[in-house]
Design a protein around this motif. Structure first.
Motif, short mmCIF file in Angstrom:
data_model
loop_
_atom_site.label_atom_id
_atom_site.label_comp_id
_atom_site.label_asym_id
_atom_site.label_seq_id
_atom_site.Cartn_x
_atom_site.Cartn_y
_atom_site.Cartn_z
N LEU A 119 0.84 -1.19 0.00
CA LEU A 119 0.00 0.00 0.00
C LEU A 119 0.88 1.25 0.00
O LEU A 119 2.03 1.20 0.43
CB LEU A 119 -0.89 0.01 1.24
N TYR A 123 -0.98 4.30 4.53
CA TYR A 123 -2.28 3.64 4.38
C TYR A 123 -2.39 2.49 5.37
O TYR A 123 -1.39 1.83 5.69
CB TYR A 123 -2.45 3.11 2.96
N LEU A 124 -3.63 2.25 5.84
CA LEU A 124 -3.84 1.20 6.83
C LEU A 124 -4.70 0.09 6.27
O LEU A 124 -5.81 0.32 5.79
CB LEU A 124 -4.53 1.82 8.06
N PHE A 125 -4.21 -1.13 6.35
CA PHE A 125 -4.94 -2.29 5.83
C PHE A 125 -6.03 -2.73 6.80
O PHE A 125 -5.83 -2.74 8.01
CB PHE A 125 -3.94 -3.44 5.62
N HIS A 126 -7.18 -3.09 6.29
CA HIS A 126 -8.21 -3.67 7.14
C HIS A 126 -8.64 -5.06 6.68
O HIS A 126 -8.53 -6.02 7.41
CB HIS A 126 -9.43 -2.74 7.25
N GLU A 127 -9.10 -5.15 5.42
CA GLU A 127 -9.48 -6.47 4.93
C GLU A 127 -9.38 -6.51 3.41
O GLU A 127 -9.27 -5.47 2.77
CB GLU A 127 -10.91 -6.81 5.35
N THR A 128 -9.43 -7.71 2.85
CA THR A 128 -9.41 -7.85 1.39
C THR A 128 -10.65 -8.60 0.93
O THR A 128 -11.26 -9.34 1.70
CB THR A 128 -8.19 -8.65 0.91
#
Lengths: 140, 140
Positions: A119, A123-128
């Motif tokens: 990313l 940016y912060l990942f949460h789900e895919t």
DNA sequence: GTAAATTTGCAACTAAGTTGCATTTGAGTA
DNA sequence: TACTCAAATGCAACTTAGTTGCAAATTTAC
């Protein structure tokens, strides 16, 4: 609609702690009986065979079920939500198959992507969510 | 709008063989100048600052660009298409990041999933689309 | 500059989903 | 079993993205 879907639906609705209404139970039973994700319209067609239910009520029932984690919503390229019962706890990496001819949506086994595409910084990942497109058995 | 985006846009539109109209060139230049995928409405806002263009025309211009592979369309949870210029040839495994707060869509590097979640028997794979959800830098 | 086909603008339409509000109903309590 | 009241429902009206049909304007080839 076999009785056991209605029984299972009633139990699941009761378990939320909210009101176990006729429409909620019937709607959930309909989804429990399905192998594929259904649109609002498809659910309405199935439900309105024997008794009537208002389309707005159905929108609200589906919204409620989604909030209660009884079902999950799948956004499609045709701008229509599809709903599928949550059989087990879904992970944060869920996958769907979409038939590009008949638009039918099927849930696939969850999966792991390693490594994730990187990313942009900050940016912060949460789900895919993985969408696999192709043709289903009936459309080939 | 720097001139070079307009020049680049004109060249790309010419290269399709179809008519190089004012609206097509201006629309593509607008998309070339953007880092993120834009909705029809966002493009309209940017284009209508200096001259007017009809919303139906813009729908048709975007549709045409998509067919000509100048841009790609991204379906969102808000039932709205977003459009992004095709910088290079996209593979059959494309990925997007969606900010769950501001709904901004960013294209990510293409990726490989191996193995793919297995499909039901008789199903045919065509392409995958990965959506990564989270918060963008401005929304954290 | 002219002709023919393509593109544009406008008005009307479609369809999914939402909102506000008056009426009905589920479920706890007497 | 009847009573109460918040929650759920039904209805009408609304919102919004996107589509269709057609007459007028524009692009490009000659």
């Amino acid at each position: 609609m076999p009785n056991n879907f209605l029984e299972k639906a009633r139990e699941l609705v009761r378990h939320t702690g909210d009101r176990a209404t006729h429409h909620r139970i019937r709607t959930l039973a309909t989804l429990l009986a399905e192998q594929h994700a259904l649109t609002h319209r498809e659910i309405e067609e199935r439900l309105n065979v024997k008794e009537q239910l208002d389309r707005v009520t159905l929108y609200r029932v589906l919204e409620w079920m989604s909030k209660k984690n009884l079902v999950h919503k799948i956004a499609g390229d045709d701008r229509v939500w599809r709903f599928r019962v949550n059989t087990e706890l879904h992970s944060h990496q869920h996958a769907h198959f979409v038939c590009t001819r008949c638009t039918k949506v099927t849930c696939l086994a969850d999966f792991k992507i390693k490594p994730l595409p990187s990313l942009p910084i900050g940016y912060l990942f949460h789900e895919t969510e993985l969408t696999v497109k192709g043709l289903c058995a009936e459309c080939i």
